[in-house]
Design an enzyme around this catalytic site. Structure first.
Site, PDB file in Angstrom:
ATOM      1  N   ARG A 107       0.872  -1.189   0.000  1.00 32.90           N
ATOM      2  CA  ARG A 107       0.000   0.000   0.000  1.00 32.90           C
ATOM      3  C   ARG A 107       0.904   1.232   0.000  1.00 32.90           C
ATOM      4  O   ARG A 107       1.789   1.350   0.846  1.00 32.90           O
ATOM      5  CB  ARG A 107      -0.903   0.053   1.230  1.00 32.90           C
ATOM      6  CG  ARG A 107      -1.491   1.453   1.442  1.00 32.90           C
ATOM      7  CD  ARG A 107      -2.516   1.546   2.539  1.00 32.90           C
ATOM      8  NE  ARG A 107      -3.758   0.892   2.138  1.00 32.90           N
ATOM      9  CZ  ARG A 107      -4.925   1.111   2.723  1.00 32.90           C
ATOM     10  NH1 ARG A 107      -5.017   1.952   3.734  1.00 32.90           N
ATOM     11  NH2 ARG A 107      -6.002   0.472   2.319  1.00 32.90           N
ATOM     12  N   HIS A 134      -7.633   0.843  -6.140  1.00 33.48           N
ATOM     13  CA  HIS A 134      -7.811   0.075  -4.901  1.00 33.48           C
ATOM     14  C   HIS A 134      -8.538  -1.237  -5.247  1.00 33.48           C
ATOM     15  O   HIS A 134      -9.709  -1.423  -4.917  1.00 33.48           O
ATOM     16  CB  HIS A 134      -8.623   0.917  -3.902  1.00 33.48           C
ATOM     17  CG  HIS A 134      -8.550   0.437  -2.487  1.00 33.48           C
ATOM     18  ND1 HIS A 134      -7.768  -0.638  -2.078  1.00 33.48           N
ATOM     19  CD2 HIS A 134      -9.190   0.876  -1.356  1.00 33.48           C
ATOM     20  CE1 HIS A 134      -7.916  -0.810  -0.779  1.00 33.48           C
ATOM     21  NE2 HIS A 134      -8.775   0.083  -0.318  1.00 33.48           N
ATOM     22  N   GLN A 137     -10.425  -3.596  -2.656  1.00 26.69           N
ATOM     23  CA  GLN A 137     -11.697  -2.998  -2.209  1.00 26.69           C
ATOM     24  C   GLN A 137     -12.810  -3.339  -3.198  1.00 26.69           C
ATOM     25  O   GLN A 137     -13.951  -3.626  -2.817  1.00 26.69           O
ATOM     26  CB  GLN A 137     -11.536  -1.479  -2.104  1.00 26.69           C
ATOM     27  CG  GLN A 137     -12.792  -0.749  -1.661  1.00 26.69           C
ATOM     28  CD  GLN A 137     -13.114  -0.952  -0.193  1.00 26.69           C
ATOM     29  OE1 GLN A 137     -12.253  -0.780   0.650  1.00 26.69           O
ATOM     30  NE2 GLN A 137     -14.348  -1.331   0.113  1.00 26.69           N
ATOM     31  N   ASP A 230     -16.809   8.316  -0.825  1.00 28.98           N
ATOM     32  CA  ASP A 230     -15.466   8.130  -0.249  1.00 28.98           C
ATOM     33  C   ASP A 230     -15.089   9.462   0.398  1.00 28.98           C
ATOM     34  O   ASP A 230     -15.735  10.492   0.146  1.00 28.98           O
ATOM     35  CB  ASP A 230     -14.498   7.770  -1.402  1.00 28.98           C
ATOM     36  CG  ASP A 230     -13.061   7.561  -0.953  1.00 28.98           C
ATOM     37  OD1 ASP A 230     -12.825   7.305   0.238  1.00 28.98           O
ATOM     38  OD2 ASP A 230     -12.156   7.644  -1.817  1.00 28.98           O
ATOM     39  N   CYS A 271     -16.184   2.782   1.172  1.00 28.55           N
ATOM     40  CA  CYS A 271     -15.010   1.929   1.441  1.00 28.55           C
ATOM     41  C   CYS A 271     -14.552   2.055   2.891  1.00 28.55           C
ATOM     42  O   CYS A 271     -13.918   1.148   3.417  1.00 28.55           O
ATOM     43  CB  CYS A 271     -13.886   2.267   0.477  1.00 28.55           C
ATOM     44  SG  CYS A 271     -13.507   4.026   0.392  1.00 28.55           S
ATOM     45  N   ARG A 316     -13.958  -7.442   2.956  1.00 26.53           N
ATOM     46  CA  ARG A 316     -12.551  -7.212   2.592  1.00 26.53           C
ATOM     47  C   ARG A 316     -11.723  -8.460   2.898  1.00 26.53           C
ATOM     48  O   ARG A 316     -10.849  -8.852   2.133  1.00 26.53           O
ATOM     49  CB  ARG A 316     -11.964  -6.027   3.376  1.00 26.53           C
ATOM     50  CG  ARG A 316     -12.595  -4.667   3.125  1.00 26.53           C
ATOM     51  CD  ARG A 316     -12.455  -4.196   1.709  1.00 26.53           C
ATOM     52  NE  ARG A 316     -11.077  -4.272   1.221  1.00 26.53           N
ATOM     53  CZ  ARG A 316     -10.080  -3.426   1.569  1.00 26.53           C
ATOM     54  NH1 ARG A 316     -10.322  -2.399   2.353  1.00 26.53           N
ATOM     55  NH2 ARG A 316      -8.853  -3.577   1.100  1.00 26.53           N
TER      56      ARG A 316
END
Ligand code: CP
Ligand code: NVA
Length: 329
Positions: A107, A134, A137, A230, A271, A316
């Protein structure tokens, strides 16, 4: 099951619709096994490294729990606890870690960093979020959508907020690949990169999906099955960005009014983490400075009956487990 052994997982543009759907199916199967207490230690004896140059709750925990459930050793390298980038190049780090581990999660910042890591690593590299994409996700969100609607293809998802960043980019790609109808809703200053829009529109033509850019939030919400948002300022962006973002993004806050325009069984997704109340330090700072108690989503929607945010967060783990298993065995 489609064979993905030894593949990197860097962005969904690299995968076919069949491969994406097959990962979601594998995740659903692994979720069922976990719920029933059926062991699935498919990667016994393997080890994985998790590199985080930005902070995380969900992604880190999902990789750690998934790794343990699969029977693996897991090593976490935090944003300050390694030599990466400061004293050792990405290319050298990749070759060192690939000599000890069976897979590497990364990440961080630019997508090109994770692509370079993968280029120099002889073991699979998984993207745990970059500025541009991402992808893990996305799999969790697809599983959540499938659980709610019984299908993915044809679902109408509207995204509200910064449409130039990782989440909106990822939705364009994912929606195009999966034959969904994606509307990205923002002031046009925050519309996505036109080259990526063009690429995704071409993919959507093949799959029966569509990509729409929309400035009017009410038009964006109309008849959508999923309203998605988001944070307005992403990790790595300066605090000074808030003033301008609040001004530009306030009309795109997901409210009960917008939910009311969506389809009858519409759900709300995010998310996470989310600024929906004053329960965070940054949330309180913003409140003091700008007087707002809730940002990208109202607390009413976040806590309301249409919200699926915590199911999404749990997914996730199941979907990251599917990515690890599919690429390692
Ligand atoms: N959604 C997500 O990636 O959360 P974290 O930043 O907590 O990993
Ligand atoms: N756009 C957000 C997503 C967090 C999961 C960020 O990059 O901070």
């Amino acid at each position: 099951m489609i064979n993905l052994k030894d593949r990197d997982f860097l962005k969904l543009l690299d995968f076919t619709p069949e491969e994406i759907f097959s990962l979601v199916e594998l995740a659903a199967d692994l979720k069922e096994k976990k719920k029933k207490g059926i062991p699935h230690r498919y990667c016994e004896g393997k080890n994985i490294a998790l590199i985080f140059e930005k902070t995380s709750t969900r992604t880190r925990c999902a990789f750690e729990v998934a790794g343990h459930d699969l029977g693996m050793g897991v090593t976490y390298l935090d944003p300050s606890g390694s030599q990466i980038g400061k004293k050792e190049s990405i290319a050298d780090t990749a070759r060192v870690l690939a000599g000890m581990f069976d897979g590497i999660e990364y990440r961080g910042f630019e997508q090109e960093i994770v692509e370079e890591l993968a280029k120099y690593s002889k073991v699979p590299v998984w993207n745990g979020l970059t500025n541009e994409f991402h992808p893990t996700q996305m799999l969790a969100d697809l599983l959540t959508i499938r659980e709610n609607f019984g299908r993915i293809k044809g679902i109408r998802l509207s995204f509200f907020g910064d449409c130039r960043y990782n989440m909106a980019n990822s939705w364009m790609v994912t929606g195009a690949k999966c034959g969904m109808h994606i509307t990205l809703c923002a002031n046009r200053t925050y519309f996505p990169d036109s080259e990526l829009v063009k690429e995704c529109k071409a993919i959507a033509e093949q799959t029966g999906g569509s990509i729409t850019l929309e400035e009017d939030p009410r038009a964006g919400a109309k008849d959508a099955d999923v309203l998605y948002t988001d944070v307005w300022v992403s990790m790595g962006e300066p605090m000074e960005a808030w003033a301008e973002r609040i001004e530009q993004m306030k009309p795109y806050q997901v409210t009960e009014e917008l939910m009311g325009l969506a389809s009858e069984n519409a759900i709300f997704m995010h998310c996470l983490p989310a600024f929906h109340d004053l329960g965070t330090t940054i949330g309180r700072q913003i409140h003091e400075q700008f007087g707002l108690k809730e940002l990208e989503v109202t607390n009413e929607v976040f806590e309301g009956p249409a919200s699926r945010v915590f199911e999404e967060a749990e997914n996730r783990m199941h979907t990251i487990k599917a990515v690890i298993a599919a690429t390692l065995i």
